[in-house]
Structure formats: structure tokens, C-alpha cells
Scaffold this motif. Structure first.
Motif, short mmCIF file in Angstrom:
data_model
loop_
_atom_site.label_atom_id
_atom_site.label_comp_id
_atom_site.label_asym_id
_atom_site.label_seq_id
_atom_site.Cartn_x
_atom_site.Cartn_y
_atom_site.Cartn_z
N GLY A 8 0.79 -1.23 0.00
CA GLY A 8 0.00 0.00 0.00
C GLY A 8 0.82 1.27 0.00
O GLY A 8 0.27 2.36 0.09
N SER A 9 2.13 1.14 -0.13
CA SER A 9 2.99 2.31 -0.04
C SER A 9 2.94 3.16 -1.30
O SER A 9 2.60 2.68 -2.39
N LEU A 10 3.30 4.40 -1.15
CA LEU A 10 3.36 5.31 -2.30
C LEU A 10 4.34 4.79 -3.34
O LEU A 10 4.07 4.84 -4.55
N ASP A 11 5.47 4.24 -2.91
CA ASP A 11 6.45 3.70 -3.86
C ASP A 11 5.85 2.57 -4.68
O ASP A 11 6.07 2.47 -5.89
N ASN A 12 5.07 1.70 -4.04
CA ASN A 12 4.44 0.59 -4.76
C ASN A 12 3.42 1.12 -5.75
O ASN A 12 3.37 0.66 -6.90
N VAL A 13 2.60 2.08 -5.35
CA VAL A 13 1.58 2.63 -6.25
C VAL A 13 2.26 3.32 -7.43
O VAL A 13 1.80 3.19 -8.57
N ARG A 14 3.35 4.01 -7.19
CA ARG A 14 4.11 4.62 -8.29
C ARG A 14 4.59 3.57 -9.28
O ARG A 14 4.52 3.76 -10.49
N ALA A 15 5.09 2.46 -8.76
CA ALA A 15 5.60 1.38 -9.63
C ALA A 15 4.46 0.76 -10.44
O ALA A 15 4.62 0.48 -11.63
N VAL A 16 3.31 0.53 -9.80
CA VAL A 16 2.17 -0.04 -10.50
C VAL A 16 1.69 0.91 -11.60
O VAL A 16 1.43 0.50 -12.73
N LEU A 17 1.60 2.20 -11.28
CA LEU A 17 1.18 3.17 -12.29
C LEU A 17 2.17 3.22 -13.45
O LEU A 17 1.77 3.22 -14.62
N ALA A 18 3.44 3.22 -13.16
CA ALA A 18 4.45 3.25 -14.22
C ALA A 18 4.33 2.02 -15.12
O ALA A 18 4.46 2.13 -16.35
N ALA A 19 4.03 0.88 -14.54
CA ALA A 19 3.92 -0.36 -15.31
C ALA A 19 2.65 -0.42 -16.15
O ALA A 19 2.62 -1.10 -17.18
N HIS A 20 1.59 0.27 -15.73
CA HIS A 20 0.28 0.12 -16.37
C HIS A 20 -0.29 1.40 -16.98
O HIS A 20 -1.40 1.38 -17.50
N ARG A 21 0.45 2.49 -16.92
CA ARG A 21 -0.08 3.78 -17.40
C ARG A 21 -0.60 3.70 -18.85
O ARG A 21 -1.70 4.13 -19.15
N THR A 22 0.18 3.14 -19.74
CA THR A 22 -0.22 3.07 -21.15
C THR A 22 -1.48 2.23 -21.32
O THR A 22 -2.41 2.62 -22.02
N ASP A 23 -1.55 1.09 -20.66
CA ASP A 23 -2.72 0.23 -20.75
C ASP A 23 -3.96 0.91 -20.17
O ASP A 23 -5.04 0.85 -20.76
N LEU A 24 -3.82 1.58 -19.03
CA LEU A 24 -4.95 2.28 -18.43
C LEU A 24 -5.46 3.39 -19.34
O LEU A 24 -6.67 3.57 -19.51
N THR A 25 -4.54 4.11 -19.94
CA THR A 25 -4.91 5.20 -20.84
C THR A 25 -5.68 4.66 -22.04
O THR A 25 -6.72 5.21 -22.42
N ARG A 26 -5.22 3.58 -22.60
CA ARG A 26 -5.92 2.98 -23.75
C ARG A 26 -7.26 2.37 -23.33
O ARG A 26 -8.27 2.59 -24.00
N ARG A 27 -7.25 1.58 -22.28
CA ARG A 27 -8.46 0.85 -21.88
C ARG A 27 -9.63 1.77 -21.55
O ARG A 27 -10.77 1.47 -21.87
N TYR A 28 -9.34 2.89 -20.89
CA TYR A 28 -10.41 3.78 -20.45
C TYR A 28 -10.47 5.08 -21.25
O TYR A 28 -11.20 5.99 -20.88
N ALA A 29 -9.72 5.16 -22.34
CA ALA A 29 -9.65 6.39 -23.14
C ALA A 29 -9.39 7.59 -22.23
O ALA A 29 -10.01 8.64 -22.33
N ALA A 30 -8.46 7.40 -21.31
CA ALA A 30 -8.14 8.41 -20.30
C ALA A 30 -7.37 9.57 -20.91
O ALA A 30 -6.59 9.39 -21.84
N VAL A 31 -7.60 10.75 -20.35
CA VAL A 31 -6.84 11.92 -20.78
C VAL A 31 -5.66 12.15 -19.85
O VAL A 31 -4.82 13.00 -20.12
N GLY A 32 -5.58 11.39 -18.78
CA GLY A 32 -4.45 11.49 -17.86
C GLY A 32 -4.59 10.50 -16.72
O GLY A 32 -5.65 9.91 -16.51
N THR A 33 -3.49 10.28 -16.01
CA THR A 33 -3.48 9.41 -14.84
C THR A 33 -2.60 10.05 -13.77
O THR A 33 -1.76 10.90 -14.07
#
Length: 81
Positions: A8-33
Motif C-alpha cells: 500500500g505504499s506510495l512507492d508501490n503505487v508509483r511502480a504499478v502506475l508506471a507499469a500500467h499507465r499506457t494500458d490504463l490510458t488505452r483501456r479507459y480512453a483516459a486523458v491522464g493518470t
């Protein structure tokens, strides 16, 4: 040996976001994360900025154990400084 971040640490969440940012942006047609903490005493979440109102109602989405929070927004525009 490299230290492993707590789940649950900020470092872990940063790592998860870095690993999945592109997929999240595509999957949800996101304008940012980003990373947020809606409740100051609660866990960090990945904030997904979307333009589709129906996505905001999703509250049970997560990636690698990190909850996703959807925020309705307009398009982002870079500003010159």
C-alpha cells in the motif's frame, strides 16, 4: 538485494502506475493518470482522468491490487511556461 515496497505504499503505487499507465490510458480512453489519496487516512489510489461520465460510477476496478478512482474531466492541454 533490492528492497521491495510495501503493497500500500506510495512507492508501490508509483511502480504499478508506471507499469500500467499506457494500458490504463488505452483501456479507459483516459486523458491522464495520477496518484491520489481521497481519504487522508486511507490508501493511495491510481486516479484515472476520463471524459466519459459512465466510468465515474466504477468503484471496484483495480490493477495489481491498487484501486482505481475515476475522475470526470475535460481534455488536458499543456501550457507553455
Amino acid at each position: 538485494m533490492a528492497a521491495v515496497a510495501e503493497p500500500g505504499s506510495l512507492d508501490n503505487v508509483r511502480a504499478v502506475l508506471a507499469a500500467h499507465r499506457t494500458d490504463l490510458t488505452r483501456r479507459y480512453a483516459a486523458v491522464g493518470t495520477g496518484i491520489g489519496r481521497p481519504d487522508p487516512a486511507g490508501p493511495y489510489v491510481i486516479t484515472v482522468y476520463v471524459t466519459e461520465p459512465a466510468l465515474v460510477a466504477r468503484t471496484d476496478e483495480s490493477v495489481d491490487g491498487v484501486a482505481l478512482r475515476f475522475v470526470l474531466t475535460g481534455p488536458f492541454q499543456a501550457r507553455r511556461t
